[in-house]
Design an enzyme around this catalytic site. Structure first.
Site, PDB file in Angstrom:
ATOM      1  N   HIS A   9       0.864  -1.177   0.000  1.00  0.00           N
ATOM      2  CA  HIS A   9       0.000   0.000   0.000  1.00  0.00           C
ATOM      3  C   HIS A   9       0.909   1.239   0.000  1.00  0.00           C
ATOM      4  O   HIS A   9       1.874   1.312   0.767  1.00  0.00           O
ATOM      5  CB  HIS A   9      -0.872   0.040   1.248  1.00  0.00           C
ATOM      6  CG  HIS A   9      -1.849  -1.076   1.348  1.00  0.00           C
ATOM      7  ND1 HIS A   9      -1.489  -2.345   1.768  1.00  0.00           N
ATOM      8  CD2 HIS A   9      -3.189  -1.120   1.096  1.00  0.00           C
ATOM      9  CE1 HIS A   9      -2.565  -3.120   1.769  1.00  0.00           C
ATOM     10  NE2 HIS A   9      -3.598  -2.408   1.364  1.00  0.00           N
ATOM     11  N   HIS A 179     -10.547  -5.815   2.526  1.00  0.00           N
ATOM     12  CA  HIS A 179      -9.112  -5.668   2.313  1.00  0.00           C
ATOM     13  C   HIS A 179      -8.484  -5.173   3.604  1.00  0.00           C
ATOM     14  O   HIS A 179      -9.127  -5.146   4.658  1.00  0.00           O
ATOM     15  CB  HIS A 179      -8.841  -4.714   1.144  1.00  0.00           C
ATOM     16  CG  HIS A 179      -9.464  -3.364   1.307  1.00  0.00           C
ATOM     17  ND1 HIS A 179      -8.815  -2.304   1.886  1.00  0.00           N
ATOM     18  CD2 HIS A 179     -10.705  -2.916   0.988  1.00  0.00           C
ATOM     19  CE1 HIS A 179      -9.616  -1.245   1.907  1.00  0.00           C
ATOM     20  NE2 HIS A 179     -10.775  -1.590   1.369  1.00  0.00           N
TER      21      HIS A 179
END
Length: 328
Positions: A9, A179
C-alpha cells in the site's frame, strides 16, 4: 536468478527497495509495485503482471508483500492461482531484514521456494527490542478465536433471537470489498460478529470468494453472499442477535438490496475505483452519471451517506464533493 516483486500500500515498496539498494547495492530483476488510492484491484493486478514481464526469468518469482489480506496480497494471491507457475511464492510482513536476506539468498538459490525457506526465520528474528531486557522470551501464543456462533440452520425456523432484526453495525461501499483497511481498522472499530460481503459476481467466483475469506480477521466469520441471500437474512428473525458489517462493491448492488426491502439508515462510501469513463471525486472515489443517479435513489430511500476511508480520517459529505465537480 529469482525475481523479486515488492508489493505494498502506498510508496512503502518503493522506499524499502531504495533502502535495500543502499545496503546491498543495485539489484536486477527487482520491481516495486504500489497501490495508490485511485487504483482498483484490477489496476494492481495489471501492474504486477507488467512488473513480472520485465524479469529475465519469469518462472521463478518471489513476492514480498506488506500485509496479509490487503489488496496487494489479494492480487498476488490471485496471480499465483491464475497463472499456474510452480515456483511463484509470496511472503507477507515485508521488512528490511527480509529483503536484504532475500538479496543474499537468491545468489545461491535455484528457486523462489528455496529463498522463501531461508529468509523466513531471518525476517521474523529481525524484530528486536531495545533495551534488550524488554525483549519477550518467546512470542506470545495467539489469542484463541472467538467461539463460533451457532449455525442458523441448526435453529428452528421461526425462532426469534434478540429483537428479531439483524443489527447492521456498519455498511460500506468499497470496490475492494474486504481488504487491509477494512479487515484491520474497521473491524476493530465496529467489532462485528459477522462480515457479509454482498455481491452476485463475487459469490459465484470461487477465486475471489476464497481470497476474501482468507482476508478475514481472527474470530470474525465472513460470508460472501448474493444480494438475494441478504434479502432473506434481513427477514429472518434467527439473525436477531447478529451484529453485522456489510460490504457492497457498488452502489448499484446496494440499491438492489434496498429495493428488496433491506433498509440501511447510514452507509459509508470507502472507495469507488476510477475508470476512463468516471470523474475523480477525491483520492478514493470516482463516479459516473449512473453512480450519481443510484446514490440519489438510495438517499431518497432515507439512507444517509458519508465518506470516510479509515476511522481516523475526517468525515466528508459526498454531496458537497459531487457539487464541487458539478455532478450533484
Amino acid at each position: 536468478m529469482v525475481g523479486i516483486v515488492l508489493a505494498s500500500h502506498g510508496k512503502f515498496a518503493e522506499g524499502i527497495k531504495e533502502s535495500g539498494s543502499m545496503i546491498f547495492g543495485p539489484q536486477e530483476d527487482v520491481a516495486a509495485v504500489v497501490l495508490t488510492p485511485d487504483m482498483g484491484p484490477d489496476d494492481m493486478h495489471q501492474k504486477l503482471l507488467d512488473a513480472i514481464s520485465t524479469f529475465n526469468d519469469q518462472e521463478h518469482v518471489l513476492f514480498l508483500v506488506d500485509l496479509w489480506g490487503g489488496t496487494p496480497f489479494n492480487q498476488v494471491s490471485r496471480l499465483i492461482s491464475e497463472e499456474g507457475h510452480e515456483d511463484w511464492v509470496a511472503i507477507t510482513g515485508l521488512n528490511l531484514p527480509m529483503l536484504v536476506s532475500a538479496y543474499g539468498s537468491r545468489m545461491g538459490a535455484e528457486t523462489a521456494v528455496d529463498v522463501m525457506k531461508e529468509i523466513y526465520p531471518e525476517a521474523r528474528d529481525g524484530i528486536k527490542v531495545k533495551p534488550e531486557e524488554l525483549q519477550p522470551a518467546s512470542a506470545a501464543a495467539p489469542a484463541a478465536p472467538a467461539p463460533a456462533a451457532a449455525a442458523v440452520s441448526a435453529i428452528p425456523e421461526g425462532t426469534v433471537l434478540g429483537d428479531g432484526h439483524i443489527h447492521y453495525a456498519y455498511v460500506r461501499i468499497d470496490t475492494r470489498l474486504l481488504h487491509g483497511q477494512v479487515a484491520t481498522a474497521w473491524t476493530k472499530q465496529v467489532q462485528p460478529d459477522r462480515i457479509l460481503v454482498v455481491s452476485d459476481a463475487v459469490s459465484h467466483d470461487d477465486l475471489r470468494k476464497n481470497m476474501i475469506i482468507q482476508a478475514a480477521p481472527p474470530g470474525v466469520h465472513v460470508h460472501v453472499i448474493p444480494i438475494s441471500k441478504l434479502i432473506e437474512v434481513d427477514k429472518d428473525p434467527r439473525f436477531g442477535a447478529t451484529k453485522a458489517m456489510v460490504l457492497f462493491e457498488t452502489p448499484q448492488d446496494l440499491l438492489r438490496a434496498e429495493e428488496g426491502g433491506v433498509k440501511f439508515p447510514e452507509v459509508c462510501i470507502g472507495s469507488m475505483a476510477a475508470t476512463a469513463e468516471k470523474t475523480v471525486i477525491n483520492q478514493a472515489i470516482a463516479c459516473d452519471e449512473d453512480d450519481v443517479k443510484t446514490l440519489k435513489a438510495i438517499r431518497d430511500n432515507g439512507t444517509h451517506f458519508y465518506v470516510q476511508k479509515v476511522p481516523s480520517d475526517h468525515v466528508d459529505d459526498i454531496w458537497a464533493l459531487l457539487k464541487e465537480k458539478n455532478m450533484a
